[in-house]
Enzyme design. Structure first.
Site, mmCIF file in Angstrom:
data_model
loop_
_atom_site.group_PDB
_atom_site.id
_atom_site.type_symbol
_atom_site.label_atom_id
_atom_site.label_comp_id
_atom_site.label_asym_id
_atom_site.label_seq_id
_atom_site.Cartn_x
_atom_site.Cartn_y
_atom_site.Cartn_z
ATOM 1 N N ASP A 1 1.024 -0.933 -0.190
ATOM 2 C CA ASP A 1 0.205 0.688 0.226
ATOM 3 C C ASP A 1 1.149 1.001 0.359
ATOM 4 O OD1 ASP A 1 -2.864 0.980 0.495
ATOM 5 O OD2 ASP A 1 -1.345 2.038 2.022
ATOM 6 N N LEU A 2 0.342 2.246 -1.399
ATOM 7 C CA LEU A 2 1.413 3.438 -1.125
ATOM 8 C C LEU A 2 1.093 4.102 0.433
ATOM 9 C CD1 LEU A 2 1.505 4.346 -5.005
ATOM 10 C CD2 LEU A 2 3.445 3.220 -3.544
ATOM 11 N N ASP B 1 -4.286 2.065 -4.919
ATOM 12 C CA ASP B 1 -3.048 2.397 -4.374
ATOM 13 C C ASP B 1 -2.007 1.059 -3.908
ATOM 14 O OD1 ASP B 1 -4.097 2.807 -2.400
ATOM 15 O OD2 ASP B 1 -2.685 4.735 -1.434
#
Length: 482
Positions: free
Chosen positions: A328-329, A371
């Protein structure tokens, strides 16, 4: 109407009668000249025989009709002989065939053609153009050459020839490859499209068994089973692997039909096939599009889960461990909100590119959310090995990214779960890797974390609290106090 026939005429008709017998039994006829008619016994009514003959007979002298029998009158649909005798033979020929009629008549008159046959379209009394076939030759009548002939309705023959010509045109102009074989699958004929597709000329193919029946990795008993299907059902359709003359294999969509003889035995087989290469490529592209994320080109969620299930089964069969990484960004929402979705999309594309560059060719990578990314790493050797992969992924993702005039810094939180220790289904592994990712994010972001069983309790409590808060908002159970 009474027909008056002289001895000379009678002699001519005797010659015609004999000519008809010769042709009827398939004998040859070089020339017949009646020099002097001999009296015929009154009880032998040759004129009556000719008149009632089922064979249409005519005599033409100097371009005019001298005699026709009843069968000829019926063929041309005239009731009375006076409507025909004495008129130009050309009057009973379709104008479009006048030149053919004249050419054939001149060839007979000049002796270039003896006894011969040809077909043309006669013009009947009712104006109908009737295909007829005529056979005849020249005889000497009162010092002049007369044409003696027989005719029959050639409609069926013309229709058969028309269908045959049409079939030949279809055979030669079809875009599909066509092969005609005998009952033993030996090639008897191929069309031009066959040569274009396979590279083999007709002379290289006739007498051989087509590669279509051999195929690549084909069961040696396939040909026997195919024969049984074709003889009983008369048709077979399927995909085969064929080999071109240059050695290249290609997929061919093949239809085979059986041709039966009068005894209902298979006499020939007709193959119609197309090169399926482009269609297969198109199907592959469409399947790829359906299984890929349209923005990054990575696998989408559905195809990722299918692929992960297969990897799990293969790993269990060969006793190999695999790891599922959930990525996960961090703070990606801020990039979208401040720089816009276009910059955000370009950043996701760059992240996907970097992610692929760190993986081996057979590893799987997918984008399953805005994302959120997932990676499957096969053949995980140890816990240390799993940590090294996580570090490599983070190192690739945290490098500054230059997009247009913006320099963007992002970090990532990574969690992973291994099979079979942390789960043996795709859903279990994905869920547990997600839990580990949230643990990494809770620990300060830009970090990684492996899944442990004790993480499930706090996660369940967090999810339970979030659910209750959402229900409370929906019901209006919150009140602003200060």
């Amino acid at each position: 109407m009474t027909i008056h026939i002289s001895y000379d005429m009678l002699g001519l008709l005797v010659g015609l009668f004999l000519f008809g017998l010769c042709v009827g039994v398939g004998g040859g006829w070089a020339a017949y000249t009646w020099r002097r008619a001999r009296p015929v016994a009154p009880e032998f009514d040759l004129v009556g025989i000719l008149e009632e003959s089922l064979v249409a007979i005519y005599v033409v002298l100097e371009g005019r009709v001298l005699y026709v029998n009843k069968a000829m009158r019926n063929l041309l649909r005239y009731d009375d002989v006076s409507e025909i005798v004495g008129r130009q033979a050309m009057d009973f020929t379709l104008p479009a065939d006048h030149r053919l009629f004249q050419e054939m008549h001149q060839k007979r008159m000049s002796g270039e053609m003896g006894i011969g046959s040809y077909s043309y379209r006669a013009l009947c009394k009712d104006g109908v153009a009737l295909p007829i076939s005529v056979t005849g030759g020249m005889v000497n009548y009162k010092g002049a050459l007369a044409l003696v002939g027989m005719a029959y309705d050639a409609t069926a023959q013309w229709e058969a020839e028309r269908k045959s010509n049409l079939a030949n045109q279809v055979f030669n102009s079809a875009a599909e490859g066509i092969i005609i074989t005998d009952a033993n699958f030996k090639i008897e004929a191929v069309n031009p499209a066959f040569t274009e597709i396979t590279g083999y000329q007709s002379c290289e193919s006739v007498g051989r068994i087509s590669n279509l029946l051999r195929g690549r990795h084909r069961d040696p008993h396939f040909q026997e089973r195919l024969r049984e299907i074709l003889e009983h059902k008369g048709h077979w359709v399927g995909e085969m692997q064929d080999r071109r003359k240059n050695g290249q294999w290609y997929p061919a969509w093949l239809s085979i039909s059986t041709v039966y003889d009068h005894a209902r035995n298979a006499s020939n087989f007709v193959y119609v096939f197309t090169d399926h290469t482009r269609r297969k490529e198109t199907e592959t592209r469409l399947l790829d599009l359906a299984s890929r994320d349209s923005l990054t080109g990575l696998y989408n969620r559905a195809s990722f889960l299918d692929g992960l299930d297969r990897r799990i089964q293969e790993g269990q069969a060969h006793q190999r461990r695999l790891a599922v990484y959930f990525i996960d960004l961090d703070r990606f929402k801020g990039v979208n909100d401040t720089l816009g979705h276009e910059i955000g999309d370009l950043l996701l594309i760059e992240i996907a590119t970097r992610m692929r560059s760190t993986l081996r060719e057979h590893d799987m990578a997918a984008r399953i959310g805005g994302d959120e990314f997932v990676v499957v790493f096969d053949d995980m050797q140890s816990t240390e090995h799993a940590i090294q992969v996580a570090k490599r992924l983070i190192a690739a993702l945290v490098r500054p990214t230059k997009i247009k005039e913006h320099e963007i810094f992002v970090t990532a939180s990574i969690g992973w779960a291994t099979c079979p220790e942390d789960g043996v289904t795709a859903d279990e592994l994905l869920r547990n890797a997600d839990i580990a990712m949230y643990q990494a994010k809770a620990g300060g972001r830009d970090s990684y974390c492996a899944f442990h069983e004790e993480m499930i309790g706090p996660t369940k409590r967090r999810v339970n609290i979030e659910s209750k808060l959402l229900r409370a908002l929906d019901r209006g159970e919150f009140t602003l106090v200060y």
